[in-house]
Design an enzyme around this catalytic site. Structure first.
Site, PDB file in Angstrom:
ATOM      1  N   THR A 173      -1.686 -13.763  -7.367  1.00 32.74           N
ATOM      2  CA  THR A 173      -0.368 -13.263  -6.969  1.00 32.74           C
ATOM      3  C   THR A 173       0.597 -14.442  -6.965  1.00 32.74           C
ATOM      4  OG1 THR A 173      -0.740 -13.735  -4.642  1.00 32.74           O
ATOM      5  CG2 THR A 173      -1.381 -11.561  -5.417  1.00 32.74           C
TER       6      THR A 173
ATOM      7  N   GLU B 276      -2.571  -6.515  -6.394  1.00 35.48           N
ATOM      8  CA  GLU B 276      -3.745  -6.041  -5.649  1.00 35.48           C
ATOM      9  C   GLU B 276      -4.107  -4.597  -5.998  1.00 35.48           C
ATOM     10  OE1 GLU B 276      -1.168  -7.662  -4.576  1.00 35.48           O
ATOM     11  OE2 GLU B 276      -1.628  -9.087  -2.983  1.00 35.48           O
TER      12      GLU B 276
ATOM     13  N   LYS C 213      16.308  -6.188  10.735  1.00 36.71           N
ATOM     14  CA  LYS C 213      16.115  -5.504  12.012  1.00 36.71           C
ATOM     15  C   LYS C 213      17.336  -5.744  12.885  1.00 36.71           C
ATOM     16  CE  LYS C 213      11.209  -5.674  11.387  1.00 36.71           C
ATOM     17  NZ  LYS C 213      10.241  -6.713  11.044  1.00 36.71           N
TER      18      LYS C 213
ATOM     19  N   TRP D  96      16.025  -0.467  11.622  1.00 39.79           N
ATOM     20  CA  TRP D  96      15.806  -1.143  10.348  1.00 39.79           C
ATOM     21  C   TRP D  96      16.894  -0.786   9.330  1.00 39.79           C
ATOM     22  CZ3 TRP D  96       9.863  -0.988   8.903  1.00 39.79           C
ATOM     23  CH2 TRP D  96       9.139  -1.663   9.901  1.00 39.79           C
TER      24      TRP D  96
HETATM   25  P1  AMP Z   1       3.369  -8.289  -8.064  1.00 42.06           P
HETATM   26  O1  AMP Z   1       2.078  -8.358  -7.346  1.00 42.06           O
HETATM   27  O2  AMP Z   1       3.877  -9.613  -8.524  1.00 42.06           O
HETATM   28  O3  AMP Z   1       3.325  -7.283  -9.160  1.00 42.06           O
HETATM   29  O4  AMP Z   1       4.459  -7.792  -7.020  1.00 42.06           O
HETATM   30  C1  AMP Z   1       4.295  -6.598  -6.316  1.00 42.06           C
HETATM   31  C2  AMP Z   1       5.518  -6.267  -5.519  1.00 42.06           C
HETATM   32  O5  AMP Z   1       6.632  -6.011  -6.380  1.00 42.06           O
HETATM   33  C3  AMP Z   1       5.374  -5.001  -4.717  1.00 42.06           C
HETATM   34  O6  AMP Z   1       4.686  -5.193  -3.520  1.00 42.06           O
HETATM   35  C4  AMP Z   1       6.832  -4.605  -4.495  1.00 42.06           C
HETATM   36  O7  AMP Z   1       7.409  -5.333  -3.443  1.00 42.06           O
HETATM   37  C5  AMP Z   1       7.483  -5.033  -5.793  1.00 42.06           C
HETATM   38  N1  AMP Z   1       7.626  -3.885  -6.692  1.00 42.06           N
HETATM   39  C6  AMP Z   1       6.804  -3.524  -7.686  1.00 42.06           C
HETATM   40  N2  AMP Z   1       7.276  -2.435  -8.321  1.00 42.06           N
HETATM   41  C7  AMP Z   1       8.423  -2.090  -7.700  1.00 42.06           C
HETATM   42  C8  AMP Z   1       9.399  -1.054  -7.873  1.00 42.06           C
HETATM   43  N3  AMP Z   1       9.296  -0.157  -8.843  1.00 42.06           N
HETATM   44  N4  AMP Z   1      10.444  -1.019  -7.022  1.00 42.06           N
HETATM   45  C9  AMP Z   1      10.566  -1.920  -6.030  1.00 42.06           C
HETATM   46  N5  AMP Z   1       9.706  -2.929  -5.824  1.00 42.06           N
HETATM   47  C10 AMP Z   1       8.642  -3.016  -6.643  1.00 42.06           C
END
Ligand code: AMP
Length: 544
Positions: free
Chosen positions: A185, A330, A439, A444
């Site tokens: 990640t 994940e 917050k 929120w």
């Molecule tokens: P990654 O592990 O780098 O793919 O990042 C995952 C994170 O990207 C998620 O937990 C979200 O916060 C954000 N994310 C992924 N897809 C979306 C989406 N369609 N809209 C908003 N946030 C997203």
């Protein structure tokens, strides 16, 4: 019923046997267009398995890649897990320190590297020589870049190794729970954490994502993952395409609007997937050049929230549906997709536009819920928002190297770190990362909602809303906006956009115009950085 382990190699042998003439097209690092078929991918991958054996790679070993989307990278995707090793895709946009940390943590034995990352590989070499024994450049002999690696690391040329090897190799069968791929990640705080996928999780994820109400990939589809193969397995598309026999178009490293439009049209692509920034670039190019998209029907957008403007502009000006998916490293990564249910069929244009901003409904096979601060499940009413948790067979239970199940709560749920609403039809809308939510006075406020409104202003190129400490309300929203090229921003006109769209107490207290905003290696806003710089803005202001 018969029992048969779900092997990644059998996705590929299926493609070769039943969709043998399905095309795989790549824009290469050598500036050519390379074409071959699923049948070729399978035989090349067997040959590569022989090369890996020769390089001393055994079952369970990690094979790292630093590469764009291309056919040689695809062969590593199949050969490494096919022989029982693990394909570890590395994000080259990360800081070099993080990359060497990742390579050492994963203990990569071999690195497969695109020629455009030759300098990066040379710089990394002295820091990773404890684990890496060979660096294989993904090119032919004529394009080998001049490189010096640290003592103890051998340099090799992919095409030469392949020419010297035979493809006399039979794919082995073993436990489907064996690790197949590894991805770290991009974490905005702390060190990157590894997520290890299995043959079984990859199969199930490929099945679920190919479904009609998800990516809807078929043998007649021509799919182009713009999302890099180093970002959560290009959202699983290299596997889903082989599973269904779809043709796969791999764009290489030129992802600007003009290159994308050219490739989408010349390769008659029907479906493509990537992050909103790429689609904003494509939209700007189409608008300024007058070019059209000739064959693309659907664009999947994910990775961060798509602004309404993006969805509306592609629909109204180009007749292309921009569809939201949501997921994370994940989750392999796809968790939800926005495809209509019967209730959405008769929506008016405005209602449909609002609905398309949602990130979608859960894929079959996994489940989700939202909970409040005490862990109580919240109602699916489209308004209550809470921490989003997920559960299922393609969701990690721990990070690489940690104790099994250490990433789960007592009931086996994984906390995504996202905050969301779920509507009565089961569609989620991400309102924030849990650490980004504002917050204010115990209530929120969603930073993403406020950002979406700001970017609908014609003079605003990009916006970020952060929680700034406030003496009375704990936190209040602070909006930072970047002007579109050649424009100046009048903050009052941005503020006016919020009228009637959100409750009055959601309005940002201040709007700051800035030249640019910081981003992570996967293109997301780097809010930790903004918080460090601006978190005391209102406190300082109040004191003054
Ligand atoms: P990654 O592990 O780098 O793919 O990042 C995952 C994170 O990207 C998620 O937990 C979200 O916060 C954000 N994310 C992924 N897809 C979306 C989406 N369609 N809209 C908003 N946030 C997203």
């Amino acid at each position: 019923m018969q029992t048969q382990d779900l092997m990644i190699s059998s996705i590929l042998t299926h493609a070769a046997r039943h969709h043998g003439s399905g095309e795989v097209v790549s824009r290469t690092e050598e500036n050519t267009t390379h074409r071959y078929t699923w049948r070729d991918v399978e035989s090349h991958s067997r040959r590569l398995a022989r090369v890996l054996q020769k390089l001393g790679v055994a079952a369970g070993d990690r094979v790292g890649t630093l590469a764009w989307n291309g056919y040689r990278h695809l062969e590593v995707y199949y050969a490494a897990p096919g022989m029982g090793a693990i394909c570890h895709t590395i994000n080259p946009r990360l800081h070099a320190d993080d990359i060497s940390y990742i390579i050492n943590h994963a203990q990569d034995k071999v690195l497969f590297v695109d020629i455009s990352f030759a300098a990066l590989a040379s710089a990394l070499a002295p820091h990773v020589s404890g684990s890496v024994k060979t660096v294989v450049m993904l090119t032919d002999a004529a394009h080998m870049p001049p490189m010096t690696l640290a003592p103890g690391i051998a340099l090799a040329c992919y095409d030469q190794l392949m020419d010297e090897a035979d493809d006399n190799y039979a794919w082995p069968s073993f436990d489907e729970n064996t690790a197949s791929a590894l991805c770290y990640t991009s974490g905005t705080t702390g060190r990157p954490k590894g997520v290890l996928y299995s043959h079984r999780s990859t199969w199930l994820h490929a099945y679920a994502t190919a479904l009609p109400d998800v990516l809807c990939i078929k043998a007649t589809s021509r799919v182009l993952p713009v999302v890099p193969m180093f970002h959560v397995n290009a959202w699983g598309m290299p596997y889903a395409a082989a599973l269904t026999g779809a043709s796969l178009v791999l764009p290489g490293r030129h992802l600007d609007g003009a290159s994308m439009a050219g490739l989408l049209n010349s390769e008659r692509v029907s479906f493509t997937a990537g992050v909103p920034t790429v689609w904003m670039g494509l939209l700007q190019y189409l608008r300024s050049s007058g070019d059209r998209l000739e064959t693309v029907q659907r664009i999947m957008t994910g990775g961060s929230a798509a602004p309404p403007l993006l969805i509306e502009a592609f629909r109204d000006e180009y007749g292309v549906a921009v569809e939201h998916g949501w997921g994370m490293t994940e989750i392999s990564p796809v968790g939800t997709y926005n495809a209509p249910k019967p209730a959405q069929v008769g929506l008016t244009t405005d209602q449909a536009a609002a609905h398309m901003l949602k990130q979608g409904r859960i894929l079959p096979g996994i489940d989700m819920k939202i909970v409040d601060g005490d862990g109580n499940e919240l109602p699916w009413d489209g308004t209550a928002f809470g921490d989003l948790k997920v559960k299922g067979p393609w969701i990690a239970n721990a990070y690489h190297g940690d104790e099994p199940d250490s990433a789960l709560d007592e009931a086996g749920w994984f906390a995504t770190g996202d905050v969301a609403t779920i509507d009565p039809d089961g569609f989620i809308q991400i309102t924030d990362r849990s650490k980004d939510v504002i917050k204010s006075g115990g209530e929120w406020i969603s930073s993403i909602t406020l950002e979406n409104i700001a970017v609908s202003h014609p003079d605003v190129a990009e916006a970020a809303v952060i929680a700034a400490a406030h003496p009375k309300w704990d936190e209040r929203p602070l909006l930072l906006v970047v002007p579109a090229p050649g424009k100046t921003i009048d903050p009052a006109s941005v503020l006016a956009l919020y009228q009637d769209k959100v409750a009055k107490w959601w309005l940002p207290d201040e709007i700051l115009v800035v030249a640019d905003l910081p981003h992570t290696a996967t293109g997301k806003l780097l809010k930790t950085d903004l918080r460090t710089r601006f978190k005391d803005y209102y406190v300082r202001d109040a004191k003054a």
